[in-house]
Design an enzyme around this catalytic site. Structure first.
Site, PDB file in Angstrom:
ATOM      1  N   HIS A  76       0.838  -1.206   0.000  1.00  0.00           N
ATOM      2  CA  HIS A  76       0.000   0.000   0.000  1.00  0.00           C
ATOM      3  C   HIS A  76       0.874   1.258   0.000  1.00  0.00           C
ATOM      4  O   HIS A  76       0.591   2.222  -0.715  1.00  0.00           O
ATOM      5  CB  HIS A  76      -0.922  -0.027   1.221  1.00  0.00           C
ATOM      6  CG  HIS A  76      -1.862   1.112   1.312  1.00  0.00           C
ATOM      7  ND1 HIS A  76      -2.862   1.338   0.404  1.00  0.00           N
ATOM      8  CD2 HIS A  76      -1.955   2.105   2.232  1.00  0.00           C
ATOM      9  CE1 HIS A  76      -3.531   2.430   0.754  1.00  0.00           C
ATOM     10  NE2 HIS A  76      -3.001   2.911   1.860  1.00  0.00           N
ATOM     11  N   GLN A  78       3.947   1.539  -1.164  1.00  0.00           N
ATOM     12  CA  GLN A  78       4.563   1.654  -2.488  1.00  0.00           C
ATOM     13  C   GLN A  78       3.564   2.222  -3.491  1.00  0.00           C
ATOM     14  O   GLN A  78       3.922   3.032  -4.351  1.00  0.00           O
ATOM     15  CB  GLN A  78       5.059   0.285  -2.955  1.00  0.00           C
ATOM     16  CG  GLN A  78       6.240  -0.231  -2.160  1.00  0.00           C
ATOM     17  CD  GLN A  78       7.455   0.651  -2.315  1.00  0.00           C
ATOM     18  OE1 GLN A  78       7.882   1.315  -1.383  1.00  0.00           O
ATOM     19  NE2 GLN A  78       8.012   0.683  -3.498  1.00  0.00           N
ATOM     20  N   ASP A  79       2.310   1.812  -3.377  1.00  0.00           N
ATOM     21  CA  ASP A  79       1.260   2.317  -4.256  1.00  0.00           C
ATOM     22  C   ASP A  79       1.085   3.827  -4.068  1.00  0.00           C
ATOM     23  O   ASP A  79       0.954   4.572  -5.041  1.00  0.00           O
ATOM     24  CB  ASP A  79      -0.050   1.577  -3.963  1.00  0.00           C
ATOM     25  CG  ASP A  79      -1.157   1.981  -4.909  1.00  0.00           C
ATOM     26  OD1 ASP A  79      -0.929   1.959  -6.139  1.00  0.00           O
ATOM     27  OD2 ASP A  79      -2.267   2.289  -4.424  1.00  0.00           O
ATOM     28  N   HIS A  80       1.104   4.274  -2.828  1.00  0.00           N
ATOM     29  CA  HIS A  80       0.993   5.706  -2.545  1.00  0.00           C
ATOM     30  C   HIS A  80       2.146   6.481  -3.187  1.00  0.00           C
ATOM     31  O   HIS A  80       1.940   7.543  -3.772  1.00  0.00           O
ATOM     32  CB  HIS A  80       0.990   5.967  -1.034  1.00  0.00           C
ATOM     33  CG  HIS A  80      -0.368   6.034  -0.448  1.00  0.00           C
ATOM     34  ND1 HIS A  80      -1.058   7.205  -0.285  1.00  0.00           N
ATOM     35  CD2 HIS A  80      -1.186   5.056   0.002  1.00  0.00           C
ATOM     36  CE1 HIS A  80      -2.237   6.959   0.250  1.00  0.00           C
ATOM     37  NE2 HIS A  80      -2.334   5.656   0.439  1.00  0.00           N
TER      38      HIS A  80
END
Length: 101
Positions: A76, A78-80
């Site tokens: 999550h 890394q996604d941000h």
């Protein structure tokens, strides 16, 4: 995994701040305030750099054979970060277009 929680949350925080600053930059450019748009882009980049530094440390740990457990919260985070980078790049393009108008 507990060791990664503060690291993951810092990436999330910095990524969220970077994304918000990039969107703010677009808003300033829409109003014709290009100086503030540039300031917001600089803030966005500063936050991205902070998150990227943390990410690089994790990568170095992994490369040094210190296995990093992959948790949902880390994914999550890394996604941000990736989302923030994309929004900042798009904000730069929007600002460029607003300047031409």
């Amino acid at each position: 995994m507990e060791d990664q929680m503060p690291v993951a949350f810092q990436i999330i925080l910095s990524g969220g701040n970077a994304r918000s600053a990039a969107l703010e930059a677009i808003g300033f450019a829409r109003k014709g305030d290009f100086a503030e748009a540039e300031n917001s882009l600089k803030l966005s980049q500063k936050e991205i750099s902070a998150a990227h530094h943390i990410q690089t440390n994790l990568l170095q740990e992994e490369a040094g054979e210190n296995h990093v457990d992959i948790s949902l919260i880390l994914v999550h985070a890394q996604d941000h970060l990736m989302n923030a980078i994309t929004v900042k790049e798009l904000a730069e393009e929007f600002i460029h277009l607003y300047k031409k108008l």
